[in-house]
Write a protein that holds these residues in place. Structure first.
Motif, mmCIF file in Angstrom:
data_model
loop_
_atom_site.group_PDB
_atom_site.id
_atom_site.type_symbol
_atom_site.label_atom_id
_atom_site.label_comp_id
_atom_site.label_asym_id
_atom_site.label_seq_id
_atom_site.Cartn_x
_atom_site.Cartn_y
_atom_site.Cartn_z
ATOM 1 N N ARG A 106 0.835 -1.208 0.000
ATOM 2 C CA ARG A 106 0.000 0.000 0.000
ATOM 3 C C ARG A 106 0.869 1.257 0.000
ATOM 4 O O ARG A 106 0.629 2.190 -0.775
ATOM 5 C CB ARG A 106 -0.901 -0.028 1.229
ATOM 6 C CG ARG A 106 -1.739 1.211 1.431
ATOM 7 C CD ARG A 106 -2.511 1.106 2.735
ATOM 8 N NE ARG A 106 -3.169 2.352 3.072
ATOM 9 C CZ ARG A 106 -3.760 2.577 4.235
ATOM 10 N NH1 ARG A 106 -3.777 1.634 5.172
ATOM 11 N NH2 ARG A 106 -4.335 3.748 4.477
ATOM 12 N N ARG A 111 2.784 1.485 -3.285
ATOM 13 C CA ARG A 111 1.894 1.490 -4.448
ATOM 14 C C ARG A 111 2.244 0.384 -5.445
ATOM 15 O O ARG A 111 2.451 0.627 -6.637
ATOM 16 C CB ARG A 111 1.896 2.853 -5.162
ATOM 17 C CG ARG A 111 1.340 3.998 -4.341
ATOM 18 C CD ARG A 111 -0.024 3.733 -3.768
ATOM 19 N NE ARG A 111 -1.041 3.378 -4.791
ATOM 20 C CZ ARG A 111 -2.276 3.008 -4.493
ATOM 21 N NH1 ARG A 111 -2.639 2.871 -3.229
ATOM 22 N NH2 ARG A 111 -3.132 2.722 -5.451
ATOM 23 N N GLU A 119 1.470 -2.742 -7.904
ATOM 24 C CA GLU A 119 0.361 -2.853 -8.858
ATOM 25 C C GLU A 119 -0.745 -3.711 -8.245
ATOM 26 O O GLU A 119 -0.519 -4.571 -7.407
ATOM 27 C CB GLU A 119 0.853 -3.405 -10.195
ATOM 28 C CG GLU A 119 1.480 -4.789 -10.142
ATOM 29 C CD GLU A 119 0.458 -5.872 -10.360
ATOM 30 O OE1 GLU A 119 -0.640 -5.548 -10.852
ATOM 31 O OE2 GLU A 119 0.755 -7.029 -10.026
ATOM 32 N N ARG A 120 -1.975 -3.465 -8.708
ATOM 33 C CA ARG A 120 -3.160 -4.001 -8.043
ATOM 34 C C ARG A 120 -3.185 -5.521 -7.994
ATOM 35 O O ARG A 120 -3.582 -6.111 -6.977
ATOM 36 C CB ARG A 120 -4.421 -3.479 -8.743
ATOM 37 C CG ARG A 120 -5.694 -3.921 -8.062
ATOM 38 C CD ARG A 120 -6.920 -3.262 -8.641
ATOM 39 N NE ARG A 120 -8.137 -3.779 -8.046
ATOM 40 C CZ ARG A 120 -9.354 -3.329 -8.316
ATOM 41 N NH1 ARG A 120 -9.506 -2.346 -9.186
ATOM 42 N NH2 ARG A 120 -10.409 -3.871 -7.741
ATOM 43 N N LEU A 180 -3.703 -7.665 -4.509
ATOM 44 C CA LEU A 180 -4.822 -8.581 -4.290
ATOM 45 C C LEU A 180 -4.343 -9.999 -3.983
ATOM 46 O O LEU A 180 -4.954 -10.713 -3.180
ATOM 47 C CB LEU A 180 -5.739 -8.590 -5.514
ATOM 48 C CG LEU A 180 -6.516 -7.292 -5.770
ATOM 49 C CD1 LEU A 180 -7.327 -7.398 -7.058
ATOM 50 C CD2 LEU A 180 -7.426 -6.954 -4.591
ATOM 51 N N LEU A 238 -6.448 -2.936 2.591
ATOM 52 C CA LEU A 238 -6.900 -2.934 1.199
ATOM 53 C C LEU A 238 -7.858 -1.773 0.943
ATOM 54 O O LEU A 238 -7.818 -1.153 -0.133
ATOM 55 C CB LEU A 238 -7.567 -4.260 0.844
ATOM 56 C CG LEU A 238 -7.917 -4.428 -0.639
ATOM 57 C CD1 LEU A 238 -6.670 -4.305 -1.514
ATOM 58 C CD2 LEU A 238 -8.603 -5.758 -0.900
ATOM 59 N N TYR A 292 -5.713 1.152 0.298
ATOM 60 C CA TYR A 292 -5.058 1.051 -1.006
ATOM 61 C C TYR A 292 -6.001 1.453 -2.139
ATOM 62 O O TYR A 292 -5.592 2.094 -3.112
ATOM 63 C CB TYR A 292 -4.563 -0.376 -1.218
ATOM 64 C CG TYR A 292 -3.960 -0.629 -2.587
ATOM 65 C CD1 TYR A 292 -2.627 -0.310 -2.849
ATOM 66 C CD2 TYR A 292 -4.726 -1.177 -3.615
ATOM 67 C CE1 TYR A 292 -2.072 -0.535 -4.104
ATOM 68 C CE2 TYR A 292 -4.182 -1.405 -4.872
ATOM 69 C CZ TYR A 292 -2.855 -1.085 -5.111
ATOM 70 O OH TYR A 292 -2.314 -1.299 -6.358
ATOM 71 N N LEU A 293 -7.279 1.085 -2.007
ATOM 72 C CA LEU A 293 -8.256 1.346 -3.069
ATOM 73 C C LEU A 293 -8.816 2.768 -3.033
ATOM 74 O O LEU A 293 -9.514 3.180 -3.964
ATOM 75 C CB LEU A 293 -9.418 0.363 -2.955
ATOM 76 C CG LEU A 293 -9.070 -1.119 -3.168
ATOM 77 C CD1 LEU A 293 -10.287 -1.991 -2.864
ATOM 78 C CD2 LEU A 293 -8.574 -1.375 -4.587
ATOM 79 N N GLY A 300 -6.412 5.080 -5.761
ATOM 80 C CA GLY A 300 -7.532 4.284 -6.220
ATOM 81 C C GLY A 300 -8.661 5.189 -6.690
ATOM 82 O O GLY A 300 -8.422 6.263 -7.237
ATOM 83 N N GLN A 341 -13.876 2.040 -6.882
ATOM 84 C CA GLN A 341 -13.201 0.859 -6.345
ATOM 85 C C GLN A 341 -13.557 0.652 -4.875
ATOM 86 O O GLN A 341 -13.771 -0.487 -4.428
ATOM 87 C CB GLN A 341 -11.687 1.015 -6.505
ATOM 88 C CG GLN A 341 -11.210 0.938 -7.941
ATOM 89 C CD GLN A 341 -9.716 1.154 -8.070
ATOM 90 O OE1 GLN A 341 -8.983 1.055 -7.088
ATOM 91 N NE2 GLN A 341 -9.272 1.446 -9.276
#
Length: 316
Positions: free
Chosen positions: A141, A144, A146-147, A151, A171, A174-175, A181, A185
């Motif tokens: 987080r 940063r 990648e998503r 996940l 999470l 992060y979103l 984000g 999201q």
């Protein structure tokens, strides 16, 4: 008799109602007395004993590690312990999480890869523990990642502790649009969590956490949006979330996870922001004066003072 007569004086309590953790935190913050030696060794011994006693209660273990990491960030305790016992998963995790805490305070990490490696090693040593993956999620987080990678880490944490509160909140952060984000999201994530999470699970506060964060962001923005911030709590999805929490959370024994009083602080704050203060009285009663820094410290205010004022308004 007034509802809050004889109530405990509000105080910041990072350990919440965890008595054993509170004692350990207090000892870690002690100023060494003149002539006292081996203070670091004493601190390590106390932390070792506490985490050993926690066993495989993953919810409480994650909570205790997070509080211990915040308390020891910047001290010699985590690094000394990890250097002395490089194959002790508890030592590795406290060191890694304390470095993450320092990174969050400074806005970045000098060597995120070494922290992640420590977590992977701890995961090898104690494969059932979700904490290594929670810490990696925090690093991801902050850095940063990648998503897809984020996940994947989140799924590893939940595979070991399905309703892990800290993993869900990491999470959510992060979103969020504040961290790269988007609001869409966040809404998708909140909808997913609401649909599958039991009402009394450690992750049950995700929806209300997202609402409070959004409200504070709107209020802090200034201008017309800030003037309309109170209308935020009139939106049907937000009203329903607040209704559900108010109806159940303050009930004795309903919330049983380690950070339950942090979630009750969140509920008390939200009820005040929504101008539903009369409904907050049982929430404050359940808290017994236990105050968390967030969400009360918005705008740099003293959280204990803000909490006390809201508590007083709740029982007028």
């Amino acid at each position: 008799m007034p509802l809050f007569s004889g109530r405990r004086k509000p105080r910041l309590a990072p350990a919440l109602d965890d008595v054993e953790l509170g004692r350990t935190v207090k000892s870690l913050l002690e100023v060494p007395r003149a002539g006292m030696i081996g203070m670091t060794d004493l601190h390590v011994a106390r932390v070792t004993d506490l985490l050993k006693l926690t066993g495989t209660d993953w919810d409480r273990r994650t909570f205790r590690l997070s509080v211990l990491a915040e308390t020891t960030a910047g001290s010699r305790v985590p690094s000394a312990w990890a250097a002395r016992e490089p194959d002790n998963p508890d030592a590795l995790l406290l060191h890694a999480w304390s470095r993450l805490a320092q990174g969050l305070r400074s806005g970045g990490m000098g060597d995120a890869n070494s922290v992640v490696r420590s977590c992977y090693r701890a995961a090898e040593l104690n494969p059932e523990d979700p904490a290594p993956w929670v810490i990696v999620l925090g690093v991801a987080r902050l850095e940063r990642y990648e998503r897809g990678s984020v996940l994947a880490v989140w799924r590893e944490a939940l595979a070991r502790d399905r309703w892990n509160r800290e993993a869900h909140l990491q999470l959510l952060g992060y979103l969020s649009p504040e961290e790269g984000g988007s609001r869409v999201q966040v809404l998708d994530f909140v909808d997913s969590v609401r649909a599958r999470t039991p009402a009394d699970a450690p992750a049950a506060a995700v929806e209300l956490t997202a609402a409070v964060r959004q409200h504070q962001g709107v209020a802090a923005g200034g201008g017309v949006e800030a003037l309309m911030a109170r209308d935020f709590w009139k939106h049907p999805p937000v009203v329903h979330a607040l209704d559900r929490a108010t109806a159940t959370w303050p009930e004795p024994g309903f919330l049983r996870h380690a950070a339950a009083r942090a979630d009750l602080n969140l509920l008390a704050y939200a009820l005040g922001a929504a101008e539903r203060r009369s409904e907050a009285a049982p929430v404050f009663a359940a808290l017994e004066g236990t105050v968390t820094g967030w969400p009360w410290h918005e705008g740099g205010k003293d959280p204990v003072e803000v909490f006390s004022n809201e508590q007083s308004r709740a029982v007028r």
